[in-house]
Design a protein around this motif. Sequence first.
Motif, mmCIF file in Angstrom:
data_model
loop_
_atom_site.group_PDB
_atom_site.id
_atom_site.type_symbol
_atom_site.label_atom_id
_atom_site.label_comp_id
_atom_site.label_asym_id
_atom_site.label_seq_id
_atom_site.Cartn_x
_atom_site.Cartn_y
_atom_site.Cartn_z
ATOM 1 N N GLU A 1 11.042 8.087 -23.546
ATOM 2 C CA GLU A 1 10.078 8.425 -24.596
ATOM 3 C C GLU A 1 9.055 7.317 -24.819
ATOM 4 O OE1 GLU A 1 12.019 9.509 -28.188
ATOM 5 O OE2 GLU A 1 12.949 11.325 -27.364
ATOM 6 N N ASP A 2 9.455 6.078 -24.504
ATOM 7 C CA ASP A 2 8.565 4.930 -24.738
ATOM 8 C C ASP A 2 7.584 4.685 -23.609
ATOM 9 O OD1 ASP A 2 9.751 4.464 -27.163
ATOM 10 O OD2 ASP A 2 11.176 2.981 -26.396
ATOM 11 N N VAL A 3 7.679 5.444 -22.503
ATOM 12 C CA VAL A 3 6.822 5.176 -21.336
ATOM 13 C C VAL A 3 6.155 6.463 -20.860
ATOM 14 C CG1 VAL A 3 7.965 3.089 -20.507
ATOM 15 C CG2 VAL A 3 8.912 5.313 -19.898
ATOM 16 N N SER A 4 5.165 6.886 -21.542
ATOM 17 C CA SER A 4 4.510 8.153 -21.221
ATOM 18 C C SER A 4 3.739 8.100 -19.914
ATOM 19 C CB SER A 4 3.566 8.548 -22.361
ATOM 20 O OG SER A 4 2.587 7.533 -22.571
ATOM 21 N N THR A 5 3.388 6.911 -19.442
ATOM 22 C CA THR A 5 2.573 6.797 -18.224
ATOM 23 C C THR A 5 3.403 6.709 -16.954
ATOM 24 O OG1 THR A 5 2.494 4.382 -18.456
ATOM 25 C CG2 THR A 5 0.721 5.661 -19.496
ATOM 26 N N ILE A 6 4.739 6.674 -17.072
ATOM 27 C CA ILE A 6 5.615 6.550 -15.902
ATOM 28 C C ILE A 6 6.468 7.809 -15.794
ATOM 29 C CG2 ILE A 6 7.422 5.198 -14.785
ATOM 30 C CD1 ILE A 6 6.450 2.777 -16.387
ATOM 31 N N ASN A 7 6.535 8.359 -14.579
ATOM 32 C CA ASN A 7 7.263 9.597 -14.337
ATOM 33 C C ASN A 7 8.756 9.294 -14.161
ATOM 34 O OD1 ASN A 7 7.804 12.253 -13.838
ATOM 35 N ND2 ASN A 7 6.774 12.330 -11.853
ATOM 36 N N VAL A 8 9.567 9.536 -15.199
ATOM 37 C CA VAL A 8 11.005 9.271 -15.159
ATOM 38 C C VAL A 8 11.750 10.566 -15.460
ATOM 39 C CG1 VAL A 8 12.870 7.788 -15.969
ATOM 40 C CG2 VAL A 8 10.507 7.002 -16.135
ATOM 41 N N LYS A 9 12.751 10.875 -14.625
ATOM 42 C CA LYS A 9 13.518 12.098 -14.806
ATOM 43 C C LYS A 9 15.007 11.771 -14.857
ATOM 44 C CE LYS A 9 9.922 14.764 -14.649
ATOM 45 N NZ LYS A 9 9.473 15.458 -15.872
ATOM 46 N N ILE B 1 4.580 3.925 -8.280
ATOM 47 C CA ILE B 1 5.885 4.569 -8.388
ATOM 48 C C ILE B 1 5.677 6.044 -8.696
ATOM 49 C CG2 ILE B 1 8.129 4.534 -9.523
ATOM 50 C CD1 ILE B 1 7.357 1.997 -7.830
ATOM 51 N N LEU B 2 5.912 6.879 -7.698
ATOM 52 C CA LEU B 2 5.693 8.316 -7.857
ATOM 53 C C LEU B 2 6.638 8.903 -8.893
ATOM 54 C CD1 LEU B 2 5.326 9.355 -4.102
ATOM 55 C CD2 LEU B 2 3.503 8.877 -5.744
ATOM 56 N N CYS B 3 7.901 8.489 -8.816
ATOM 57 C CA CYS B 3 8.882 9.019 -9.758
ATOM 58 C C CYS B 3 10.128 8.137 -9.766
ATOM 59 C CB CYS B 3 9.276 10.455 -9.382
ATOM 60 S SG CYS B 3 10.278 11.283 -10.647
ATOM 61 N N ARG C 1 0.812 -1.220 0.000
ATOM 62 C CA ARG C 1 0.000 0.000 0.000
ATOM 63 C C ARG C 1 0.846 1.271 0.000
ATOM 64 N NH1 ARG C 1 -2.518 -3.563 3.465
ATOM 65 N NH2 ARG C 1 -4.615 -4.234 2.824
ATOM 66 N N LEU C 2 2.154 1.113 -0.008
ATOM 67 C CA LEU C 2 3.042 2.266 0.094
ATOM 68 C C LEU C 2 3.579 2.653 -1.288
ATOM 69 C CD1 LEU C 2 4.366 4.065 2.321
ATOM 70 C CD2 LEU C 2 6.336 2.516 2.227
ATOM 71 N N PRO C 3 3.402 3.926 -1.708
ATOM 72 C CA PRO C 3 4.026 4.377 -2.965
ATOM 73 C C PRO C 3 5.533 4.556 -2.759
ATOM 74 C CG PRO C 3 2.879 6.193 -1.927
ATOM 75 C CD PRO C 3 2.580 4.977 -1.091
ATOM 76 N N PHE C 4 6.281 4.576 -3.863
ATOM 77 C CA PHE C 4 7.738 4.647 -3.772
ATOM 78 C C PHE C 4 8.312 5.630 -4.775
ATOM 79 C CE2 PHE C 4 7.429 0.884 -1.240
ATOM 80 C CZ PHE C 4 8.621 0.815 -0.518
ATOM 81 N N LEU D 1 11.803 0.681 -14.442
ATOM 82 C CA LEU D 1 10.644 0.752 -15.343
ATOM 83 C C LEU D 1 9.834 -0.535 -15.289
ATOM 84 C CD1 LEU D 1 12.121 2.536 -18.494
ATOM 85 C CD2 LEU D 1 10.474 3.464 -16.856
ATOM 86 N N GLU D 2 10.521 -1.668 -15.227
ATOM 87 C CA GLU D 2 9.810 -2.946 -15.119
ATOM 88 C C GLU D 2 9.028 -3.016 -13.817
ATOM 89 O OE1 GLU D 2 8.517 -6.603 -16.525
ATOM 90 O OE2 GLU D 2 9.659 -5.037 -17.546
ATOM 91 N N ALA D 3 9.638 -2.527 -12.726
ATOM 92 C CA ALA D 3 8.940 -2.508 -11.436
ATOM 93 C C ALA D 3 7.709 -1.607 -11.497
ATOM 94 C CB ALA D 3 9.890 -2.033 -10.339
ATOM 95 N N ALA D 4 7.834 -0.465 -12.178
ATOM 96 C CA ALA D 4 6.697 0.450 -12.304
ATOM 97 C C ALA D 4 5.570 -0.167 -13.118
ATOM 98 C CB ALA D 4 7.161 1.760 -12.938
ATOM 99 N N LYS D 5 5.929 -0.885 -14.173
ATOM 100 C CA LYS D 5 4.909 -1.550 -14.989
ATOM 101 C C LYS D 5 4.195 -2.641 -14.205
ATOM 102 C CE LYS D 5 7.432 -0.686 -19.295
ATOM 103 N NZ LYS D 5 8.287 -1.299 -20.352
ATOM 104 N N ASN D 6 4.933 -3.315 -13.314
ATOM 105 C CA ASN D 6 4.341 -4.393 -12.520
ATOM 106 C C ASN D 6 3.577 -3.888 -11.305
ATOM 107 O OD1 ASN D 6 5.449 -6.303 -14.255
ATOM 108 N ND2 ASN D 6 7.307 -6.560 -13.028
ATOM 109 N N ASN D 7 3.749 -2.606 -10.983
ATOM 110 C CA ASN D 7 3.076 -2.012 -9.817
ATOM 111 C C ASN D 7 2.429 -0.690 -10.234
ATOM 112 O OD1 ASN D 7 4.171 -3.683 -7.243
ATOM 113 N ND2 ASN D 7 5.809 -3.477 -8.762
ATOM 114 N N PRO D 8 1.352 -0.764 -11.011
ATOM 115 C CA PRO D 8 0.733 0.447 -11.566
ATOM 116 C C PRO D 8 0.359 1.459 -10.488
ATOM 117 C CG PRO D 8 -0.236 -1.541 -12.518
ATOM 118 C CD PRO D 8 0.640 -1.991 -11.387
ATOM 119 N N LYS D 9 0.681 2.723 -10.768
ATOM 120 C CA LYS D 9 0.307 3.873 -9.932
ATOM 121 C C LYS D 9 1.017 3.916 -8.587
ATOM 122 C CE LYS D 9 -4.280 4.207 -12.055
ATOM 123 N NZ LYS D 9 -5.743 4.257 -11.832
#
Length: 350
Positions: free
Chosen positions: A323-331, A301-303, A273-276, A291-299
């Motif tokens: 560029e290939d992952v518009s739904t994940i916040n990567v900086k 991964i804050l950033c 239940r904890l965002p990361f 990115l793989e972790a973010a795809k496996n845990n939708p919503k």
Amino acid sequence: MQQLTRTLHREWDNLVDRLRWGHDKPLDVANYIGFGREDYLYLTGRVLRDRGISRNERDQLWHNVVNNFKRFNSREVTDARVEITWGEHTLARTTDSEGYFHVEHYCAPEDAPHFDDMLWQEATVRVVETPLDGKVDFVSHSDVILPREAEFGIISDIDDTILKTDVTSRFKLKTMMHTLLKNAGNRRAFEGVSDFYEALQGGPDAKGYNPFFYVSNSPWNLYDLLLDFLHLNHLPRGPILLRDFGLPAEDTVQSFKTHKADMVDKILSTYPRLPFILLGDSGEHDTDIYLEAAKNNPKRILCIYIRDVQHEARAQRIEDLIEDVSTINVKLVGTYTEAAAHARGMGWIV
């Protein structure tokens, strides 16, 4: 190279065992910080012969060489019987061929230990028997982090994310020299990383205690050095999850990716239940793993913050991934001041 290194390591251990070098030393337990919930404990430790490492941040080069030799020339105790007490539970383990014991203990909610509300708890580790010593009673303690009121958690790489290692250099000898010749006091942290990490720990009101987890491909032999490094550089304390074998930059890319990915998945699944927020660098494969972790845990991964190691080809690869992952916040950030400004704008830090 990997197989040769393992073979030489094994043959050296066999020779030492036959000559019984170091077996007259007293027992010691390397206790690594664990993590969990009230109904779950994840803990690793290692039973060794005392290596006699006496360290000071002002140690000279010779002291560093001797101490680092002792770290990698550890005399592990195989088949030692260990009892780990966690609340009202006592768990029996036997050390493996490298002296490690592992605990991954689940219990029903009604059987969960009852702890106070403190973030840090303690497990008691008792060595009760070894093949050489017979019955013993060697007691030590491991700290365990139990996040409760956190707003988010943070998973961070170590090498070239917070600690300058030159692991991305074409000249791997530079990495080896850092490992063998330096101590925690003369290893360097990146500018601004301490302030940024402390701000993440404090959260949006600077009063929180968001938990940190460090994942690295460095070997467990360097654990005490890395723990000292966190302390000396005012970086948040937390579990440091390392690997069983090898100097930095030795093993295969697949082995590196598997270890880090497994540890990230373990942390995320422990706190569903904890965002990361995830932090790494562009030198290795942190971005791919995160990115793989973010795809496996939708919503959840804050950033994902990736420190640019100033390598043009690597930076371009990261930008292509982003560029290939518009739904994940990567900086991809050049400095931690830049990362802090973004986190502040998102309301995660003050």
